[in-house]
Write a protein that holds these residues in place. Structure first.
Motif, short mmCIF file in Angstrom:
data_model
loop_
_atom_site.label_atom_id
_atom_site.label_comp_id
_atom_site.label_asym_id
_atom_site.label_seq_id
_atom_site.Cartn_x
_atom_site.Cartn_y
_atom_site.Cartn_z
N ARG A 391 0.83 -1.18 -0.09
CA ARG A 391 0.12 -0.06 -0.07
C ARG A 391 1.02 1.15 0.02
O ARG A 391 2.07 1.52 0.74
N GLU A 392 0.39 2.22 -0.80
CA GLU A 392 1.22 3.61 -0.91
C GLU A 392 0.32 4.49 -0.91
O GLU A 392 -0.81 4.43 -1.60
N PHE A 421 2.61 20.33 3.34
CA PHE A 421 2.97 19.14 4.48
C PHE A 421 2.64 17.91 3.68
O PHE A 421 1.87 17.78 3.19
N TYR A 422 3.85 17.05 3.68
CA TYR A 422 3.65 16.12 2.74
C TYR A 422 3.58 14.78 3.88
O TYR A 422 4.40 14.68 4.82
N ASP A 423 2.66 13.87 3.86
CA ASP A 423 2.22 12.82 4.50
C ASP A 423 2.33 11.62 3.62
O ASP A 423 1.55 11.49 2.68
N THR A 424 3.25 10.68 4.07
CA THR A 424 3.52 9.45 3.08
C THR A 424 3.70 8.33 4.06
O THR A 424 4.27 8.41 4.94
N ASN A 430 4.42 -9.94 3.07
CA ASN A 430 3.98 -11.23 2.20
C ASN A 430 3.23 -11.90 3.25
O ASN A 430 2.78 -11.32 4.35
N GLU A 431 2.87 -13.11 3.27
CA GLU A 431 2.33 -14.00 4.48
C GLU A 431 2.98 -13.88 5.71
O GLU A 431 2.18 -13.64 6.59
N ASP A 432 4.14 -13.96 5.68
CA ASP A 432 4.96 -14.10 6.78
C ASP A 432 5.70 -13.05 7.17
O ASP A 432 6.07 -12.61 8.59
N ASN A 433 6.22 -11.93 6.35
CA ASN A 433 7.08 -10.87 6.95
C ASN A 433 6.73 -9.52 6.20
O ASN A 433 5.94 -9.40 5.27
N THR A 434 7.03 -8.36 6.93
CA THR A 434 6.77 -7.30 6.49
C THR A 434 8.14 -6.68 6.19
O THR A 434 9.32 -6.62 6.79
N PHE A 435 8.14 -6.22 4.78
CA PHE A 435 9.53 -5.87 4.19
C PHE A 435 9.73 -4.45 4.65
O PHE A 435 10.65 -3.99 5.13
N VAL A 436 8.63 -3.55 4.53
CA VAL A 436 8.88 -2.06 4.56
C VAL A 436 7.54 -1.66 5.18
O VAL A 436 6.60 -2.07 5.09
N ASP A 437 7.80 -0.73 6.09
CA ASP A 437 6.64 0.01 6.64
C ASP A 437 7.04 1.46 7.11
O ASP A 437 7.58 1.68 8.28
N GLY A 571 14.94 -0.92 5.36
CA GLY A 571 15.63 0.35 5.71
C GLY A 571 14.67 1.37 6.50
O GLY A 571 13.40 1.07 6.30
N ASP A 572 15.29 2.39 7.38
CA ASP A 572 14.30 3.27 7.80
C ASP A 572 14.47 4.69 7.52
O ASP A 572 14.06 5.67 8.10
N GLN A 573 15.18 4.97 6.48
CA GLN A 573 15.50 6.35 6.01
C GLN A 573 15.88 6.31 4.61
O GLN A 573 16.22 5.18 4.03
N MET A 574 15.91 7.43 4.06
CA MET A 574 15.78 7.49 2.26
C MET A 574 17.06 6.68 2.12
O MET A 574 17.25 6.22 0.91
#
Length: 766
Positions: A391-392, A421-424, A430-437, A571-574
């Motif tokens: 989801r984006e 104000f940019y809100d992103t 997948n079924e087992d893991n969250t890759f990016v949040d 990752g947690d930053q750009m």
């Protein structure tokens, strides 16, 4: 003696009093509007015949000619596609209210082949210092060749020298070597993100709702910011203030309706305009799927525009505008015991309000707020197991205000502020893991000031500066801008423009041909904003009968250009997802344009280069310079519209360009490792050894599109039957190349784009 002195004093006062009266000044201000609809006409030319002083209307149809001595003057107003109008204005103390100048739309007289225009009729805003700007009206776009009657402004812009596409099925704009995210797209002063339908085959802009657009290919003034390449400003229809009218259209791909007219709210008069479009490909695909038992997707898109204007006073107008659109695709394919299901959806929503007010005799102010949201989602599953889901969402909340001051004779000052104000938010799992949040936001505030200074009858300067403050990382930037024009004579001009342009948004691309996977992120403390330095030199020559010739050469130096970092897992930053590098773009363009008469259109050519380079650790071309896919050396375009008679209109567009770049394989090798037998694999462990990035080019592309419109009456209403042929001689462009290593020898597979497509469309106006 005392009486004699008083008498002399009285005589001196009486002598100089008339001179002081004659030395008084006032301003001529007002609005230029369409006489048939009451809509404001932007960039119309208003000239005082007695002294050649003049002005062009702004985006609200408003103009000011200041510092005019008292007296009677003849005001001539002209706008392409309209009859010129001449009025007399008495400039004195009592000239306080704005004048309203109405222009009647012209009709081409078919009895004469040649349509002659006076020199005053072709005066336009191009005589200002601004460079690299191409104006197009909605009417002109609607006469150009279309895909099944779907007139698309983004495809129309791709016929302009300096504007390139990644492929025939992409409406993304690559302007003078820039990527699509380097172009600021504004719709009624509101930012639009990723304006694409059908994976880029159509744009989100419905041409029936477009009144005017300006494409600023480079060196744009300080009033625009936030992007490092170019600006596309789209103005939608305000609506007819005098009568109700509408349009309905039915084609093979979609159906469209539009309606507009006057409106009254709380005793205040105004206008409204609305349009809606929907494809019915989902119904066609469903019938085909049932009759052929093929695995076909279920797809549709829709969009709509609405705009309301209310005149609060003679000098104040309130505008509210909105857009909504959505694409949705579902497909289910594969063997019955292992069906793969996919769901994709993406779309835009925008809402803006704006108040504009003529403040006194010499000032104009506007302020408003806007919300722009783009979101996309996709999901892939098999046997109810989620393989990949994402989801984006990006929501841009903004406040803007602009102030124009016309009080000085040789200066036009403009200043303003823009807060966003940019809100992103983006997540993938997948079924087992969250890759990016990632859920992040950023505040960005910019302030600009600029001036157009008329030094004399030969030279004009436009100079300004735009400053930024970005709260994440407390980053600042200052962008100076400068443009000038030298009028060699009334027909010939030389221009220069340049400056610095800073960008605070980056897009993480999921594939150049699948823009729904693009994810927008604002700059954070781990990465510096992209910026470019641009220089443009131009030459313009106005000929008689509406001909104009423009020629420009440019150079753009790019820094901190962002690209998706290969092999990123989390990752947690750009900086974890992006890598930044350098680039440059330079080239030469010319355009010969005929803007009036039964035959109109343009010829255009561009010769251009663009390169990118990223650090060696990025694993992008080993840190070496390379040409991106959209680098096309030669680009030649012909666009022609011809009114054959009262019944038939014919148009055509032909384009030739150098083939796009691709990475050619240099050979193959067999991958071996301990405990693994490559003979057990379908491709026997064979792998492709790739060369340098985009080291080869596909053959050149060229395509001819044709349109023929039959104008008639249907139940007493104007109607049009449109026949269109896309890719008339079926020259199929290359899309990409793949290698099938399971075959021996290796099989090379070239994917090609659309063949010839004859289409039909019918529309009725009422």
């Amino acid at each position: 003696m005392h009486n004699n002195f008083n008498l002399k004093l009285i005589l001196l006062i009486l002598l100089f009093f008339p001179l002081s009266v004659l030395a008084q000044f006032n301003s001529i201000r007002g609005f230029v509007i369409d006489a048939s609809s009451g809509e404001p006409l932007l960039v119309a030319s208003v000239v005082i015949e007695e002294n050649d002083r003049g002005a062009t209307t702004n985006l609200d149809g408003y103009f000011v000619i200041n510092h005019i001595p008292f007296g009677k003057y003849t005001i001539r107003t002209s706008y392409m596609g309209y009859e010129s109008n001449t009025i007399e204005v008495n400039v004195d103390y009592d000239l306080d209210k704005p004048v309203y100048i109405e222009l009647q739309p012209t009709s081409v007289k078919l009895e004469t082949v040649e349509v002659k225009l006076k020199r005053e009729d072709i005066i336009d805003f191009r005589k200002r210092p601004q460079v690299s700007t191409v104006p197009l009206s909605g009417q002109m776009i609607r006469t150009m060749p279309s895909l099944g009657g779907e007139m698309d402004i983004m495809r129309a812009l791709q016929t302009i020298p300096g504007v390139k596409s990644a492929s025939d099925i992409s409406t993304a704009l690559h302007v003078r070597g820039g990527s699509p995210d380097q172009t600021l797209i504004l719709m009624d002063h509101n930012t639009v993100y990723n304006p694409n339908h059908l994976f880029g085959l159509f744009s989100t802009f419905n041409a029936d709702a477009v009144k005017h657009l300006d494409l600023m290919k480079g060196a744009f003034p300080a009033q625009y910011g936030g992007r490092s390449g170019s600006v596309l400003e789209v103005v939608m229809n305000d609506g007819n203030r005098k009568k109700y009218n509408g349009m309905a259209s039915l084609g093979i791909i979609s159906g469209r309706v539009a309606y507009e007219g006057p409106v009254s709210l709380f005793g205040k008069k105004g206008s409204f305009a609305g349009s809606y479009r929907r494809t019915y490909l989902d119904y066609i695909l469903d019938v085909t799927r049932r009759s052929t038992d093929l695995d076909l997707p279920d797809y549709y898109f829709y969009d709509g525009n609405a705009k309301v204007n209310i005149d609060l006073t003679d000098l104040t107008t309130l505008t509210a505008a909105g857009y909504w659109g959505n694409d949705r695709m579902d497909f289910d394919f594969g063997p019955n015991d292992a069906r793969l299901k996919a769901h994709l959806a993406w779309g835009n929503r925008t809402l803006s309000t704006r108040v504009r007010h003529a403040l006194g005799r010499t000032s104009y102010i506007s302020f408003g707020g806007a919300i722009s949201r783009y979101r996309s989602k996709w999901g892939f599953s098999s046997e109810d197991i989620v393989l990949d889901e994402a989801r984006e969402r990006i929501t841009d909340y903004s406040l803007k205000s602009d102030f124009e001051y016309f009080g000085w004779k040789d200066h036009q000052i403009k200043t303003g502020v823009w807060y966003s104000f940019y809100d992103t938010h983006f997540w993938e799992k997948n079924e087992d893991n969250t890759f990016v949040d990632v859920d992040t936001g950023a505040h960005n505030t910019s302030l600009y000031i600029q001036d157009i200074w008329r030094l004399n009858s030969f030279f004009e300067l436009q100079y300004g500066v735009r400053g930024y403050y970005h709260n994440v990382g407390e980053q600042t930037a200052f962008d100076p801008r400068l443009a000038m024009v030298y009028h060699y004579n009334p027909q010939i001009r030389f221009k220069f423009g340049g400056g610095r342009y800073t960008q605070w948004m980056n897009v993480m691309s999921g594939g150049s041909e699948m823009s729904i996977f693009d994810v927008w992120f604002p700059v954070d403390e781990s990465i510096d904003p992209c910026y470019t330095n641009q220089i443009v030199l131009g030459f313009e020559w106005d000929r008689t009968n509406g001909y104009e010739f423009t020629m420009e050469t440019y150079y753009t130096d790019m820094h901190n250009v962002a690209a998706f970092r290969p092999m990123v897992d989390s990752g947690d930053q750009m900086t974890d997802a992006f890598v930044t590098g350098d680039g440059n773009a330079y080239g030469f363009e010319w355009m010969l344009r005929k803007k009036a008469g039964r035959l109109n259109g343009w010829l255009g050519y561009s010769l251009s280069w663009t390169e990118r380079r990223f650090p060696p650790e990025s694993q992008i071309n080993e840190g070496n310079w390379f040409y991106p896919k959209w680098d096309r050396r030669h680009d030649f375009t012909v666009v022609a519209n011809y009114k054959l008679n009262r019944k038939w209109d014919i148009s055509g567009a032909w384009r030739y360009n150098t083939g796009q770049g691709f990475t050619q394989a240099l050979g193959i090798y067999t991958l071996r490792s301990i405990g693994w037998d490559p003979d057990d694999e379908s491709n026997y462990g064979r792998m492709i050894l790739k060369g340098s990035k985009n080291n080869y080019r596909f053959p050149e592309d060229h395509r001819l599109d044709l349109n023929a419109s039959y104008n008639h009456l249907f139940l007493g209403k104007p109607a049009k039957l449109i026949f269109s042929i896309y890719n008339a001689y079926s020259r199929r462009s290359y899309w990409f190349r793949s290698f099938n290593t399971s075959e021996n020898p290796i099989e090379i597979v070239d994917a090609k784009l659309l063949p010839v497509l004859p289409l039909i469309n019918y529309e009725v106006r009422f």
